[in-house]
Design a protein around this motif. Structure first.
Motif, PDB file in Angstrom:
ATOM      1  N   PHE A  88      10.792 -14.865  -2.951  1.00  7.51           N
ATOM      2  CA  PHE A  88      10.713 -14.305  -1.602  1.00  7.51           C
ATOM      3  C   PHE A  88       9.371 -13.615  -1.442  1.00  7.51           C
ATOM      4  O   PHE A  88       8.971 -12.791  -2.279  1.00  7.51           O
ATOM      5  CB  PHE A  88      11.857 -13.313  -1.384  1.00  7.51           C
ATOM      6  CG  PHE A  88      11.874 -12.680  -0.022  1.00  7.51           C
ATOM      7  CD1 PHE A  88      12.413 -13.352   1.056  1.00  7.51           C
ATOM      8  CD2 PHE A  88      11.339 -11.416   0.176  1.00  7.51           C
ATOM      9  CE1 PHE A  88      12.437 -12.767   2.314  1.00  7.51           C
ATOM     10  CE2 PHE A  88      11.354 -10.827   1.419  1.00  7.51           C
ATOM     11  CZ  PHE A  88      11.904 -11.504   2.500  1.00  7.51           C
ATOM     12  N   GLY A  89       8.643 -13.956  -0.376  1.00  5.58           N
ATOM     13  CA  GLY A  89       7.342 -13.363  -0.111  1.00  5.58           C
ATOM     14  C   GLY A  89       7.333 -12.597   1.192  1.00  5.58           C
ATOM     15  O   GLY A  89       7.870 -13.068   2.207  1.00  5.58           O
ATOM     16  N   SER A  90       6.725 -11.413   1.171  1.00  3.40           N
ATOM     17  CA  SER A  90       6.666 -10.586   2.378  1.00  3.40           C
ATOM     18  C   SER A  90       5.421  -9.713   2.324  1.00  3.40           C
ATOM     19  O   SER A  90       4.757  -9.594   1.278  1.00  3.40           O
ATOM     20  CB  SER A  90       7.921  -9.714   2.516  1.00  3.40           C
ATOM     21  OG  SER A  90       8.009  -8.804   1.423  1.00  3.40           O
ATOM     22  N   ASN A  91       5.117  -9.092   3.463  1.00  6.26           N
ATOM     23  CA  ASN A  91       3.959  -8.215   3.570  1.00  6.26           C
ATOM     24  C   ASN A  91       4.280  -7.108   4.563  1.00  6.26           C
ATOM     25  O   ASN A  91       4.761  -7.378   5.673  1.00  6.26           O
ATOM     26  CB  ASN A  91       2.727  -9.001   4.035  1.00  6.26           C
ATOM     27  CG  ASN A  91       1.499  -8.110   4.182  1.00  6.26           C
ATOM     28  OD1 ASN A  91       1.171  -7.346   3.286  1.00  6.26           O
ATOM     29  ND2 ASN A  91       0.833  -8.207   5.328  1.00  6.26           N
ATOM     30  N   SER A  92       4.034  -5.873   4.154  1.00  4.09           N
ATOM     31  CA  SER A  92       4.250  -4.722   5.024  1.00  4.09           C
ATOM     32  C   SER A  92       3.229  -3.646   4.672  1.00  4.09           C
ATOM     33  O   SER A  92       2.510  -3.748   3.669  1.00  4.09           O
ATOM     34  CB  SER A  92       5.682  -4.177   4.886  1.00  4.09           C
ATOM     35  OG  SER A  92       5.900  -3.684   3.576  1.00  4.09           O
ATOM     36  N   LYS A  93       3.173  -2.637   5.535  1.00  4.99           N
ATOM     37  CA  LYS A  93       2.202  -1.566   5.298  1.00  4.99           C
ATOM     38  C   LYS A  93       2.554  -0.765   4.043  1.00  4.99           C
ATOM     39  O   LYS A  93       1.671  -0.348   3.288  1.00  4.99           O
ATOM     40  CB  LYS A  93       2.167  -0.637   6.517  1.00  4.99           C
ATOM     41  CG  LYS A  93       1.096   0.435   6.440  1.00  4.99           C
ATOM     42  CD  LYS A  93       1.067   1.241   7.709  1.00  4.99           C
ATOM     43  CE  LYS A  93      -0.034   2.322   7.620  1.00  4.99           C
ATOM     44  NZ  LYS A  93      -0.077   3.145   8.871  1.00  4.99           N
ATOM     45  N   LYS A  94       3.831  -0.578   3.816  1.00  3.67           N
ATOM     46  CA  LYS A  94       4.266   0.190   2.649  1.00  3.67           C
ATOM     47  C   LYS A  94       4.200  -0.643   1.383  1.00  3.67           C
ATOM     48  O   LYS A  94       3.825  -0.138   0.310  1.00  3.67           O
ATOM     49  CB  LYS A  94       5.699   0.688   2.875  1.00  3.67           C
ATOM     50  CG  LYS A  94       6.203   1.593   1.780  1.00  3.67           C
ATOM     51  CD  LYS A  94       7.614   2.082   2.101  1.00  3.67           C
ATOM     52  CE  LYS A  94       8.143   2.996   1.000  1.00  3.67           C
ATOM     53  NZ  LYS A  94       9.528   3.466   1.307  1.00  3.67           N
ATOM     54  N   ARG A  95       4.523  -1.930   1.482  1.00  2.00           N
ATOM     55  CA  ARG A  95       4.520  -2.829   0.323  1.00  2.00           C
ATOM     56  C   ARG A  95       3.746  -4.087   0.678  1.00  2.00           C
ATOM     57  O   ARG A  95       4.317  -5.090   1.089  1.00  2.00           O
ATOM     58  CB  ARG A  95       5.949  -3.172  -0.108  1.00  2.00           C
ATOM     59  CG  ARG A  95       6.781  -1.932  -0.428  1.00  2.00           C
ATOM     60  CD  ARG A  95       8.156  -2.274  -0.937  1.00  2.00           C
ATOM     61  NE  ARG A  95       8.960  -1.092  -1.122  1.00  2.00           N
ATOM     62  CZ  ARG A  95       8.894  -0.276  -2.184  1.00  2.00           C
ATOM     63  NH1 ARG A  95       8.043  -0.556  -3.157  1.00  2.00           N
ATOM     64  NH2 ARG A  95       9.655   0.795  -2.258  1.00  2.00           N
ATOM     65  N   PRO A  96       2.417  -4.042   0.534  1.00  2.00           N
ATOM     66  CA  PRO A  96       1.595  -5.197   0.949  1.00  2.00           C
ATOM     67  C   PRO A  96       1.612  -6.309  -0.095  1.00  2.00           C
ATOM     68  O   PRO A  96       1.592  -6.062  -1.311  1.00  2.00           O
ATOM     69  CB  PRO A  96       0.197  -4.589   1.092  1.00  2.00           C
ATOM     70  CG  PRO A  96       0.188  -3.438   0.137  1.00  2.00           C
ATOM     71  CD  PRO A  96       1.597  -2.906   0.095  1.00  2.00           C
ATOM     72  N   ASN A  97       1.639  -7.541   0.408  1.00  2.00           N
ATOM     73  CA  ASN A  97       1.476  -8.744  -0.421  1.00  2.00           C
ATOM     74  C   ASN A  97       2.391  -8.729  -1.651  1.00  2.00           C
ATOM     75  O   ASN A  97       1.950  -8.665  -2.796  1.00  2.00           O
ATOM     76  CB  ASN A  97       0.011  -8.888  -0.867  1.00  2.00           C
ATOM     77  CG  ASN A  97      -0.932  -8.983   0.302  1.00  2.00           C
ATOM     78  OD1 ASN A  97      -0.600  -9.521   1.355  1.00  2.00           O
ATOM     79  ND2 ASN A  97      -2.140  -8.437   0.139  1.00  2.00           N
TER      80      ASN A  97
END
Length: 305
Positions: A88-97
């Motif tokens: 599973f791949g995701s990107n967010s400000k708290k947990r990038p890349n």
């Protein structure tokens, strides 16, 4: 566990293929994109999918899933596609890349690790041809943490499941076209994928050189969710048919030679009928100080002291 009944032959074949077997099918994986992804995450998912083909399914639509809060959507996708591994791949400000590697056992979550990408070079930037589709790579784990740290042991086992490919009885030298190299210093995990090049040598075995094929990824571990020892031990159980009964008093050395130990009873050497030769005759003492050797009745022999 739910039991389904089918009315068609195709459905029956599907259920038989998914049923438990002594020799299980090759492990397949499902690759899922999160609700928000970056260009780095998208390319990383594509490169890892290319390494798993054809034992992988790539879902390109975005899915707003948070596995560490609720892994139910991923387990449903795995049940739908009959897979035991997921990425599973995701990107967010708290947990990038971030990439989340996980595996399932009996339809429930077994292990799940969240890795943050700190450095990434896609395979498209390397001018090296890709290996044949479905080839089996050679896996190398380097670092004492893979042997001493319990968490890194589980992470190394997870990566082996991800990169091992199809199960084969024999692999020829030309069939090892790629090498998945994983190293760790306890904090970061580095993944490098190489292409093997066979060159001529003065011996029958060719000289092997490695050329970086990509992808080249550096990870840093963020979160983890590992199964307890009892569940992990249950997942490692094998059918009795795969563990043949061990023969008593037999061992095997490092070269694969079978060694056996034989137990025999006490030997009664006094009752063994031997040929009466002079060397085996016992001398007898007489009163006159002379010794006479035992002989047969037909040819007596006397010896002086």
């Amino acid at each position: 566990m739910k039991f389904f009944k089918t009315k068609t032959r195709k459905g029956k074949r599907v259920l038989e293929d998914r049923a438990p077997k002594v020799h299980e099918n090759d492990k397949t994986a499902i690759i899922v994109k999160g609700g928000h992804t970056s260009d780095i995450v998208t390319k990383a998912l594509t490169d890892l999918y290319q390494l798993r083909k054809p034992l992988a399914t790539h879902m390109k639509k975005k899915n707003p899933i948070h596995p560490f809060e609720d892994e139910t959507p991923l387990t449903k996708f795995a049940a739908k596609f009959d897979t035991s591994l997921f990425l599973f791949g995701s990107n967010s400000k708290k947990r990038p890349n971030t990439l989340i590697f996980g595996r399932l056992f009996d339809g429930q979550l077994l292990d799940m690790v969240e890795l943050r990408i700190t450095n990434f070079t896609p395979s498209s930037e390397f001018d090296v041809p890709s290996p044949v589709l479905g080839s089996k790579p050679c896996i190398v784990l380097e670092g004492t943490a893979f042997e001493t740290d319990p968490t890194m042991k589980r992470v190394g086992s997870l990566f082996i499941d991800w990169f091992q490919g199809p199960k084969l009885d024999q692999v020829r030298l030309q069939g090892l076209e790629s090498v998945a190299y994983l190293s760790t210093d306890g904090e970061t995990i580095s993944l490098r994928v190489y292409r093997t090049i066979l060159l001529k040598s003065n011996t029958t075995t060719p000289r092997v050189e490695l050329k970086l094929m990509g992808p080249a990824i550096d990870f840093k571990m963020d979160r983890k969710k590992l199964a307890d020892d009892s569940l992990f031990k249950t997942a490692q159980k094998q059918p009795k048919e795969l563990n043949p009964k061990r023969r008593k008093n037999t061992t095997e050395d490092v070269m694969g030679n079978q060694l056996a130990r034989i137990h025999i009873g006490k030997q009664k050497t006094d009752d063994i009928q031997l040929r009466k030769v002079k060397a085996l005759r016992k001398p007898k003492e007489k009163k006159g100080g002379e010794t006479v050797t035992e002989t047969t009745e037909s040819t007596p022999v006397a010896m002086e002291a």
